[in-house]
Design a protein around this motif. Sequence first.
Motif, PDB file in Angstrom:
ATOM      1  N   SER A  30      -9.866   2.735  -6.329  1.00  0.00           N
ATOM      2  CA  SER A  30      -9.785   2.907  -7.917  1.00  0.00           C
ATOM      3  C   SER A  30      -8.328   3.504  -7.934  1.00  0.00           C
ATOM      4  CB  SER A  30     -10.665   3.888  -8.437  1.00  0.00           C
ATOM      5  OG  SER A  30     -10.581   5.229  -8.316  1.00  0.00           O
ATOM      6  N   ILE A  31      -7.653   3.649  -9.308  1.00  0.00           N
ATOM      7  CA  ILE A  31      -6.498   4.082  -9.283  1.00  0.00           C
ATOM      8  C   ILE A  31      -6.622   5.384  -9.276  1.00  0.00           C
ATOM      9  CG2 ILE A  31      -4.672   4.614 -11.407  1.00  0.00           C
ATOM     10  CD1 ILE A  31      -4.768   1.686 -10.363  1.00  0.00           C
ATOM     11  N   HIS A  32      -7.516   6.076  -9.845  1.00  0.00           N
ATOM     12  CA  HIS A  32      -7.818   7.618  -9.809  1.00  0.00           C
ATOM     13  C   HIS A  32      -7.964   7.981  -8.267  1.00  0.00           C
ATOM     14  CE1 HIS A  32      -9.975  11.572  -9.787  1.00  0.00           C
ATOM     15  NE2 HIS A  32      -8.933  11.755 -10.724  1.00  0.00           N
ATOM     16  N   GLU A  33      -8.791   7.376  -7.308  1.00  0.00           N
ATOM     17  CA  GLU A  33      -8.746   7.549  -6.159  1.00  0.00           C
ATOM     18  C   GLU A  33      -7.286   7.506  -5.507  1.00  0.00           C
ATOM     19  OE1 GLU A  33     -13.538   6.191  -5.515  1.00  0.00           O
ATOM     20  OE2 GLU A  33     -11.754   4.818  -5.033  1.00  0.00           O
ATOM     21  N   PHE A  34      -6.744   6.541  -5.699  1.00  0.00           N
ATOM     22  CA  PHE A  34      -5.305   6.311  -5.106  1.00  0.00           C
ATOM     23  C   PHE A  34      -4.465   7.629  -5.497  1.00  0.00           C
ATOM     24  CE2 PHE A  34      -0.833   4.902  -5.495  1.00  0.00           C
ATOM     25  CZ  PHE A  34      -0.749   4.111  -4.210  1.00  0.00           C
ATOM     26  N   CYS A  35      -4.670   8.158  -6.798  1.00  0.00           N
ATOM     27  CA  CYS A  35      -3.664   9.237  -6.960  1.00  0.00           C
ATOM     28  C   CYS A  35      -4.148  10.547  -6.450  1.00  0.00           C
ATOM     29  CB  CYS A  35      -3.617   9.450  -8.410  1.00  0.00           C
ATOM     30  SG  CYS A  35      -2.844   7.906  -9.290  1.00  0.00           S
ATOM     31  N   HIS A  36      -5.539  10.687  -6.560  1.00  0.00           N
ATOM     32  CA  HIS A  36      -5.914  11.991  -6.349  1.00  0.00           C
ATOM     33  C   HIS A  36      -6.297  12.142  -4.782  1.00  0.00           C
ATOM     34  CE1 HIS A  36      -9.575  14.804  -5.355  1.00  0.00           C
ATOM     35  NE2 HIS A  36      -9.131  15.463  -6.620  1.00  0.00           N
ATOM     36  N   ASP A  37      -6.345  11.180  -4.104  1.00  0.00           N
ATOM     37  CA  ASP A  37      -6.562  11.348  -2.428  1.00  0.00           C
ATOM     38  C   ASP A  37      -4.882  11.033  -2.007  1.00  0.00           C
ATOM     39  OD1 ASP A  37      -9.117  11.613  -3.043  1.00  0.00           O
ATOM     40  OD2 ASP A  37      -9.708   9.521  -2.679  1.00  0.00           O
ATOM     41  N   ARG A  38      -3.832  11.044  -2.764  1.00  0.00           N
ATOM     42  CA  ARG A  38      -2.558  10.872  -2.287  1.00  0.00           C
ATOM     43  C   ARG A  38      -2.403   9.902  -1.151  1.00  0.00           C
ATOM     44  NH1 ARG A  38       0.391  16.883  -2.052  1.00  0.00           N
ATOM     45  NH2 ARG A  38      -1.055  17.766  -3.557  1.00  0.00           N
ATOM     46  N   LEU A  39      -2.739   8.591  -1.307  1.00  0.00           N
ATOM     47  CA  LEU A  39      -2.678   7.392  -0.871  1.00  0.00           C
ATOM     48  C   LEU A  39      -1.371   6.641  -0.832  1.00  0.00           C
ATOM     49  CD1 LEU A  39      -6.269   5.793  -1.384  1.00  0.00           C
ATOM     50  CD2 LEU A  39      -5.734   7.516   0.216  1.00  0.00           C
ATOM     51  N   LEU A  40      -0.755   7.066  -1.508  1.00  0.00           N
ATOM     52  CA  LEU A  40       0.728   6.492  -1.796  1.00  0.00           C
ATOM     53  C   LEU A  40       1.828   6.449  -0.543  1.00  0.00           C
ATOM     54  CD1 LEU A  40       2.889   5.040  -3.751  1.00  0.00           C
ATOM     55  CD2 LEU A  40       3.685   7.548  -3.981  1.00  0.00           C
ATOM     56  N   PRO A  41       1.586   7.412   0.465  1.00  0.00           N
ATOM     57  CA  PRO A  41       2.179   7.183   1.594  1.00  0.00           C
ATOM     58  C   PRO A  41       1.992   5.933   2.545  1.00  0.00           C
ATOM     59  CG  PRO A  41       1.767   9.380   0.976  1.00  0.00           C
ATOM     60  CD  PRO A  41       1.166   8.781   0.142  1.00  0.00           C
ATOM     61  N   TYR A  42       0.793   5.357   2.188  1.00  0.00           N
ATOM     62  CA  TYR A  42       0.068   4.583   3.185  1.00  0.00           C
ATOM     63  C   TYR A  42       0.742   3.336   2.679  1.00  0.00           C
ATOM     64  CZ  TYR A  42      -2.614   8.017   5.638  1.00  0.00           C
ATOM     65  OH  TYR A  42      -2.757   9.009   6.012  1.00  0.00           O
ATOM     66  N   VAL A  43       1.176   3.053   1.237  1.00  0.00           N
ATOM     67  CA  VAL A  43       2.030   1.882   1.033  1.00  0.00           C
ATOM     68  C   VAL A  43       3.435   1.772   1.730  1.00  0.00           C
ATOM     69  CG1 VAL A  43       3.257   0.770  -0.920  1.00  0.00           C
ATOM     70  CG2 VAL A  43       1.064   2.195  -1.296  1.00  0.00           C
ATOM     71  N   PHE A  44       3.706   2.727   2.548  1.00  0.00           N
ATOM     72  CA  PHE A  44       4.929   2.648   3.170  1.00  0.00           C
ATOM     73  C   PHE A  44       4.744   2.936   4.497  1.00  0.00           C
ATOM     74  CE2 PHE A  44       5.889   3.951  -1.123  1.00  0.00           C
ATOM     75  CZ  PHE A  44       7.169   3.341  -1.694  1.00  0.00           C
ATOM     76  N   ALA A  45       3.748   2.075   5.113  1.00  0.00           N
ATOM     77  CA  ALA A  45       3.192   2.464   6.327  1.00  0.00           C
ATOM     78  C   ALA A  45       3.981   1.847   7.569  1.00  0.00           C
ATOM     79  CB  ALA A  45       1.862   2.058   6.353  1.00  0.00           C
ATOM     80  N   ASP A  46       4.882   1.177   7.194  1.00  0.00           N
ATOM     81  CA  ASP A  46       5.816   0.506   8.205  1.00  0.00           C
ATOM     82  C   ASP A  46       6.632   1.527   9.139  1.00  0.00           C
ATOM     83  OD1 ASP A  46       8.158  -0.787   9.522  1.00  0.00           O
ATOM     84  OD2 ASP A  46       7.263  -2.460   8.782  1.00  0.00           O
ATOM     85  N   ALA A  47       6.603   1.520  10.476  1.00  0.00           N
ATOM     86  CA  ALA A  47       7.330   2.656  11.109  1.00  0.00           C
ATOM     87  C   ALA A  47       8.783   2.875  10.825  1.00  0.00           C
ATOM     88  CB  ALA A  47       6.965   2.294  12.639  1.00  0.00           C
ATOM     89  N   ASP A  48       9.380   1.778  10.312  1.00  0.00           N
ATOM     90  CA  ASP A  48      10.932   1.952  10.052  1.00  0.00           C
ATOM     91  C   ASP A  48      10.946   2.686   8.733  1.00  0.00           C
ATOM     92  OD1 ASP A  48      11.627   0.373  12.235  1.00  0.00           O
ATOM     93  OD2 ASP A  48      11.319  -1.449  10.937  1.00  0.00           O
ATOM     94  N   ASP A  49       9.864   2.635   7.767  1.00  0.00           N
ATOM     95  CA  ASP A  49      10.143   3.254   6.572  1.00  0.00           C
ATOM     96  C   ASP A  49      10.311   4.640   6.746  1.00  0.00           C
ATOM     97  OD1 ASP A  49       9.904   0.995   4.952  1.00  0.00           O
ATOM     98  OD2 ASP A  49       7.816   1.119   4.762  1.00  0.00           O
TER      99      ASP A  49
END
Length: 602
Positions: free
Chosen positions: A288-307
């Motif tokens: 859910s949108i709230h889980e994405f925000c509350h659980d701090r999942l944003l870094p996994y959008v940038f999960a490429d090793a180069d990022d």
Amino acid sequence: MTQVQPRAEADDEVAWEELSVDEPEIDPGAVVGRVLGTADATPLSFWVAVRPGAYLQLDDVVVTDRQVPGRDPVTIAGVVTQVRARHEGAQFDSDVFLISEGTLPAQVQEAAEITTTRLEPEMYVPPMPGAEVRRAAADERATALYFDRMERRIALGTGRDGEPIYLNADFLDGTRGAHVSISGISGVATKTSFATWLLYSVFGSDVLGPESTNTKALIFNVKGEDLLLLDHTNTRLDDDQRAAYARLGLPAGAFASVSVFAPARAGDPDGTPDVVARTTGVDAFYWSIHEFCHDRLLPYVFADADDDRQQYTMVVHQVAARLARDAIEAEDGAAVISGTVVRSYDALVDLLVDQLTDDDTRSEWAGSAIGLGTVNAFIRRMVASKRDLGRLVRGDLPARRSHQISTADAGQLTVVDLHNLPDRAQRFVVGVTLRTEFERKEKAGTARPLLFVVLDELNKYAPRDGTSPIKDVLLDIAERGRSLGVILIGAQQTASEIERRIVANSAIRVVGRLDAAEAGRPEYGYLPTAQRQRATLAKPGTMFVAQPDIPVPLVVEFPFPAWATRPSEAGDAPATATRSVVQRADPFAVVGATDDEDDIPF
């Protein structure tokens, strides 16, 4: 006799075909030759002249005895690692024609190189030239391969002699070691097939005792839908194949308890699982949108090793912290952020773009020391992620609906289907799921029950160079997972491209068919020279297994899968496969109701 061998196919699937093989009769314990006197014999290796009428092949196990003055006899056991044949009496290459015509006297002599596996008692003396060498059988074979010292054994398959090969469970479950690394060419090495067979052998044996029931496995399916039918019996299984399982002490059948998670279909307002081969017992996953925000999942959008080597990763962590602090849960998993109700991932990205491009709010979200170019780099990647993550992060479905991947309430095997997702989405799912499961095991505070994690394409998630959130989690599992009961079974095409610490922490190393250039890498230094060469020719279903107990890697052939590997092989679905996690929930629970609300009136 009739053997079942796997056949590689063009679509990276593996089928098995029956081959009729005429094998000479083997007399277990028979003398097959004598220790050569024309080559140096050492305690670690020696050569054997094969007697007329006998033969030795690669991987045969042999035994010889050495009489030591004033001491008990020493039994020296080993494995054949090279075999050669030559004309004795020939001087020139052209002599072979004269010898074949009978005009030049000579004889053919075969010899085998033996690599020592065990000396009993442990006295490092060489065998004497001329000493009889016999083929090991029964207890002598078990002693030569250290099976007699394995208190808890797991069947790996059969050796070239048709007898069982075992794995010491102490080096798999964390007692003395943990983790498995499987390497080989995609579509030919049968890496995933071996990983599922290993799990079947673990769950089917009694090595885990009463813990077996609660032991779980998490499998990420990245190629086709082959792993979605693990609880369906293979209709091609015949009596000979069932007998092969019986020789290994295992029943022949499908996995007893399997839960399947698949991503919700793109654009589907009902969140229907995006699968074709399996129509029952599948749950859709999303966040859910709230889980994405509350659980701090944003870094996994940038999960490429180069990022992680880019400066905008500072913006990622700043924005993730702001979302976790400000997001307020709304209806159906949506979130209220800066006064705006966000119900979709696209809307969330648009809101972030607005906040970061506004001069008045940019510093509040990205930090005052971040330049505009860095912020724009972050924005470009967020906008590009809309197409990939839109169906995985949403706020338009009932909040109490079961939708997160979890092994806690699932079957013994949890299969997460990723094959329909683009690369960025696959990385996101793998990273978030691994982090969640690892944190759950940390909170439990005990290593038991175990959790096995099967992850293919490990070189994509934990490459040798660079860092990323997924790589950090995998390193944590490799280095601390043993103490927490998390066992990684990683598969990759090239072990040379994997983070060194992950490979180094793998107690069990398995190799299937290898590319010739890859086989020459130092990461495969534990393989004898002959096995490195053979790895470039190995057939599907043949694996080289190295374990700490045994000095020489053993060649193993694992049996035909007793579970369906494609829809055309699937038998009737078991009763446990007809209901998903959602369907097993309380049918009288009110979706969206809180715990203190009254029951439904009748």
